[in-house]
Design a protein around this motif. Sequence first.
Motif, PDB file in Angstrom:
ATOM      1  N   ASP A   1      19.954   6.659  -6.453  1.00 51.36           N
ATOM      2  CA  ASP A   1      19.538   5.183  -6.763  1.00 51.36           C
ATOM      3  C   ASP A   1      18.047   5.043  -6.028  1.00 51.36           C
ATOM      4  OD1 ASP A   1      21.678   4.553  -8.199  1.00 51.36           O
ATOM      5  OD2 ASP A   1      22.736   3.872  -6.172  1.00 51.36           O
ATOM      6  N   ALA A   2      18.010   5.746  -4.923  1.00 52.43           N
ATOM      7  CA  ALA A   2      16.664   5.579  -4.173  1.00 52.43           C
ATOM      8  C   ALA A   2      15.536   6.168  -4.916  1.00 52.43           C
ATOM      9  CB  ALA A   2      16.692   6.151  -2.866  1.00 52.43           C
ATOM     10  N   ALA A   3      15.895   7.299  -5.490  1.00 50.79           N
ATOM     11  CA  ALA A   3      14.736   8.012  -6.293  1.00 50.79           C
ATOM     12  C   ALA A   3      14.290   7.407  -7.477  1.00 50.79           C
ATOM     13  CB  ALA A   3      15.745   9.286  -7.063  1.00 50.79           C
ATOM     14  N   LYS A   4      15.089   6.598  -8.078  1.00 47.88           N
ATOM     15  CA  LYS A   4      14.336   5.383  -9.201  1.00 47.88           C
ATOM     16  C   LYS A   4      13.682   4.423  -8.321  1.00 47.88           C
ATOM     17  CE  LYS A   4      18.962   5.625 -11.554  1.00 47.88           C
ATOM     18  NZ  LYS A   4      20.178   4.828 -11.997  1.00 47.88           N
ATOM     19  N   THR A   5      13.886   4.184  -7.252  1.00 48.56           N
ATOM     20  CA  THR A   5      13.206   3.158  -6.721  1.00 48.56           C
ATOM     21  C   THR A   5      11.564   3.805  -6.022  1.00 48.56           C
ATOM     22  OG1 THR A   5      15.039   1.818  -5.605  1.00 48.56           O
ATOM     23  CG2 THR A   5      12.572   1.742  -4.639  1.00 48.56           C
ATOM     24  N   ALA A   6      11.911   5.120  -5.708  1.00 50.60           N
ATOM     25  CA  ALA A   6      10.742   5.891  -5.369  1.00 50.60           C
ATOM     26  C   ALA A   6       9.604   6.174  -6.502  1.00 50.60           C
ATOM     27  CB  ALA A   6      10.897   7.242  -4.969  1.00 50.60           C
ATOM     28  N   ALA A   7      10.162   6.580  -7.722  1.00 52.33           N
ATOM     29  CA  ALA A   7       9.568   6.259  -8.896  1.00 52.33           C
ATOM     30  C   ALA A   7       8.788   5.202  -9.207  1.00 52.33           C
ATOM     31  CB  ALA A   7      10.244   6.883 -10.223  1.00 52.33           C
ATOM     32  N   MET A   8       9.536   4.011  -9.072  1.00 57.23           N
ATOM     33  CA  MET A   8       8.729   2.768  -9.240  1.00 57.23           C
ATOM     34  C   MET A   8       7.739   2.495  -8.465  1.00 57.23           C
ATOM     35  SD  MET A   8      10.400  -1.017  -9.730  1.00 57.23           S
ATOM     36  CE  MET A   8      10.937  -1.162  -7.807  1.00 57.23           C
TER      37      MET A   8
ATOM     38  N   ASP B   1       0.829  -1.092   0.221  1.00 54.94           N
ATOM     39  CA  ASP B   1       0.023  -0.007  -0.076  1.00 54.94           C
ATOM     40  C   ASP B   1       0.753   1.485  -0.109  1.00 54.94           C
ATOM     41  OD1 ASP B   1      -2.714  -1.378   0.365  1.00 54.94           O
ATOM     42  OD2 ASP B   1      -1.676  -1.845   2.147  1.00 54.94           O
ATOM     43  N   ARG B   2       1.835   1.051   0.602  1.00 53.63           N
ATOM     44  CA  ARG B   2       2.942   2.288   0.767  1.00 53.63           C
ATOM     45  C   ARG B   2       4.405   1.858   0.965  1.00 53.63           C
ATOM     46  NH1 ARG B   2      -1.174   4.537  -0.289  1.00 53.63           N
ATOM     47  NH2 ARG B   2      -1.921   6.511   0.487  1.00 53.63           N
TER      48      ARG B   2
ATOM     49  N   ASP C   1       9.574  13.889  -3.337  1.00 55.77           N
ATOM     50  CA  ASP C   1       8.283  14.568  -3.089  1.00 55.77           C
ATOM     51  C   ASP C   1       7.618  13.765  -1.766  1.00 55.77           C
ATOM     52  OD1 ASP C   1       6.009  16.141  -3.703  1.00 55.77           O
ATOM     53  OD2 ASP C   1       5.257  14.551  -4.986  1.00 55.77           O
ATOM     54  N   CYS C   2       8.155  13.594  -0.663  1.00 55.67           N
ATOM     55  CA  CYS C   2       7.729  13.141   0.444  1.00 55.67           C
ATOM     56  C   CYS C   2       8.219  13.998   1.655  1.00 55.67           C
ATOM     57  CB  CYS C   2       8.202  11.627   0.684  1.00 55.67           C
ATOM     58  SG  CYS C   2       7.612  10.937   1.889  1.00 55.67           S
ATOM     59  N   GLN C   3       7.270  14.696   2.250  1.00 59.79           N
ATOM     60  CA  GLN C   3       7.599  15.808   3.494  1.00 59.79           C
ATOM     61  C   GLN C   3       8.266  14.809   4.612  1.00 59.79           C
ATOM     62  OE1 GLN C   3       8.058  18.849   2.602  1.00 59.79           O
ATOM     63  NE2 GLN C   3       7.418  18.261   0.317  1.00 59.79           N
ATOM     64  N   ARG C   4       7.863  13.740   4.577  1.00 56.45           N
ATOM     65  CA  ARG C   4       7.962  12.959   6.121  1.00 56.45           C
ATOM     66  C   ARG C   4       9.366  12.410   6.110  1.00 56.45           C
ATOM     67  NH1 ARG C   4       2.752  12.932   4.758  1.00 56.45           N
ATOM     68  NH2 ARG C   4       1.302  13.486   6.272  1.00 56.45           N
ATOM     69  N   VAL C   5      10.419  12.799   6.717  1.00 60.47           N
ATOM     70  CA  VAL C   5      11.774  12.296   6.621  1.00 60.47           C
ATOM     71  C   VAL C   5      12.231  12.045   8.263  1.00 60.47           C
ATOM     72  CG1 VAL C   5      14.201  12.757   6.141  1.00 60.47           C
ATOM     73  CG2 VAL C   5      12.125  13.669   4.704  1.00 60.47           C
ATOM     74  N   VAL C   6      12.811  10.814   8.548  1.00 60.92           N
ATOM     75  CA  VAL C   6      13.254  10.412   9.709  1.00 60.92           C
ATOM     76  C   VAL C   6      14.837  10.190   9.284  1.00 60.92           C
ATOM     77  CG1 VAL C   6      13.418   8.586  11.546  1.00 60.92           C
ATOM     78  CG2 VAL C   6      11.118   9.345  10.457  1.00 60.92           C
ATOM     79  N   HIS C   7      15.420  11.063  10.238  1.00 55.89           N
ATOM     80  CA  HIS C   7      17.220  10.889  10.174  1.00 55.89           C
ATOM     81  C   HIS C   7      17.502   9.933  11.456  1.00 55.89           C
ATOM     82  CE1 HIS C   7      17.651  14.263   7.668  1.00 55.89           C
ATOM     83  NE2 HIS C   7      16.707  14.853   8.107  1.00 55.89           N
ATOM     84  N   VAL C   8      18.349   8.854  10.993  1.00 49.07           N
ATOM     85  CA  VAL C   8      18.869   7.909  12.123  1.00 49.07           C
ATOM     86  C   VAL C   8      20.344   8.231  12.055  1.00 49.07           C
ATOM     87  CG1 VAL C   8      19.137   5.603  12.762  1.00 49.07           C
ATOM     88  CG2 VAL C   8      16.824   6.258  11.553  1.00 49.07           C
TER      89      VAL C   8
ATOM     90  N   PRO D   1       3.227   4.825  -3.021  1.00 50.95           N
ATOM     91  CA  PRO D   1       3.919   5.706  -2.736  1.00 50.95           C
ATOM     92  C   PRO D   1       4.771   6.031  -1.655  1.00 50.95           C
ATOM     93  CG  PRO D   1       1.787   6.389  -2.840  1.00 50.95           C
ATOM     94  CD  PRO D   1       1.754   4.928  -2.987  1.00 50.95           C
ATOM     95  N   PRO D   2       5.970   6.659  -1.710  1.00 48.43           N
ATOM     96  CA  PRO D   2       6.633   6.586  -0.356  1.00 48.43           C
ATOM     97  C   PRO D   2       5.918   7.443   0.993  1.00 48.43           C
ATOM     98  CG  PRO D   2       8.000   7.318  -2.191  1.00 48.43           C
ATOM     99  CD  PRO D   2       6.624   7.129  -2.663  1.00 48.43           C
TER     100      PRO D   2
END
Length: 209
Positions: free
Chosen positions: A139-146, A124-125, A173-180, A153-154
């Motif tokens: 590389d992650a941007a390609k995964t996000a597009a897929m 679902d997400r 295009d995702c405003q929710r970010v968690v920095h670890v 969607p992310p």
Amino acid sequence: MLAIAGGKGGCGKTTTALGVARALAALGERPLLVDADLDMPDVHHRTGTDPGAALAAVADGDRPAAVAQRSPRVAGVDVLPCRDASPSTAASAFARLRRCDRPVVLDCAAGAGPDAAAPLRAADRTVLVSTPTSQSLRDAAKTAAMARHLDAPPAVVVLPRSDGTTDPSPLFDCQRVVHVPELPEPPLETEESASRYLKCAKILSKRNI
């Protein structure tokens, strides 16, 4: 159903899957953690479970709860390993897991190829995972597009080994970010990591995922 996906191996994807599943359990859920990386399955190692053929059993009609293993290392989390699962078998299992009445966390294969697409197609997400380096983010941007193309969607971006200065939200295009932040080994056994993944799980819970 959540897909934990990233553009490259070694970006912290499996650690994130474990951290999110554990945090969902801390919130009172009973998550099912599924190893969806058929070529490089690692979840059973990390969770202390047997490398059984549970995913294939689900595809054959067994109830997920009947074949899942309770992890002795990750409290409140049940595990479905993927030994002997072919791509078609895994796809059938993912489709059946969509009807599961509990949170399902899919630890996906890295990248944007067919192995990563199969669990994303059922999810679902997506929880998108990337280190803050420019190559990993690209590389992650390609995964996000897929993921968007496959209607998963992310929902949140997790940046392991991040000092908090990188803002990936415009790229994904995702405003929710968690920095670890960089954590000592083993990375999940600290209060700091627990708090960051709990933050991620709370974001996901608010979206009813």
